[in-house]
Write a protein that holds these residues in place. Sequence first.
Motif, PDB file in Angstrom:
ATOM      1  N   SER B  97      22.459  73.611  40.358  1.00 48.98           N
ATOM      2  CA  SER B  97      22.126  72.742  39.229  1.00 48.98           C
ATOM      3  C   SER B  97      23.014  73.024  38.032  1.00 48.98           C
ATOM      4  N   LEU B 175      22.326  64.678  38.449  1.00 46.55           N
ATOM      5  CA  LEU B 175      21.264  65.658  38.679  1.00 46.55           C
ATOM      6  C   LEU B 175      19.908  64.965  38.717  1.00 46.55           C
ATOM      7  N   GLU B 179      16.230  69.255  38.833  1.00 47.30           N
ATOM      8  CA  GLU B 179      17.456  70.023  38.555  1.00 47.30           C
ATOM      9  C   GLU B 179      17.753  70.055  37.059  1.00 47.30           C
TER      10      GLU B 179
END
Lengths: 54, 210
Positions: B97, B175, B179
Amino acid sequence: MIEPERQRRAEELFHSALRVPASERATFLRNACADAEIREEVESLLAYESAASQ
Amino acid sequence: METGRGLCYAPRQRSSHWGVLKMAATHEVTSLLQAWGEGDEAALEKLIPLVYRDLHQAARRYMAGENPGHLLQTTALIHETYLRLLGVEKVSWQNRSHFLAICAQLMRRILTDYARSRRFQKRSGKAIRVKFDEGLLVPSQPDPDLALLDAAMKKLAMVDERKSRVVEMRFFGGLGVEETASVLNVSPETVMRDWKYAKTWLLREMSGES
């Protein structure tokens, strides 16, 4: 640009208003907030919300 | 290893060594990602210039396509570049992430510079149009250009920096909510609220009203 404290209040009201049916939002905002500047900010954002979430 | 000069090569000038060099560079990125995943913080510093170069190449390839004025898919650009690498065993979910968040930041910078470059505008005759994932923008509205989005995001950062980062990670980095929340150390609910508010705010800003 409105100051941070009122910005936060406007944001809270924005999210709250979204939980109210569109036809009742104006009334909800009048009852929930006495500050005209904050109300205007929220109403202005709400006008774009349906476009943003489509 | 491959040097930064590789960026300047026109395709027909690429030597037959190109493939070998590229493989070596990919291997280096993989090793650094693994080292970082195992806690070597210095590896990240070495990784960033390589990532920047890779993403720059991906963006150039994309822009050199047949229809440079078409809608950008930034998520795809980053994923195409790193999808395989991010599957490497020793990169934890948190590091993955964080790595994507860094990619998002770099990609935003690369694409915005590209959009502003006069050479691009002269060649394509158009601005680079963007469309947010998850439908930030309505089909009935013209897609705003990337330079306009960047300017609006800078304004948003002055009002609320975290919201600007949420948009950066989700739009430029692809993302997910979880995340993004992990990188920012907030709850997924907060990310969803930020995302909803920021999308609306940016749409208003880009329409010229506020």
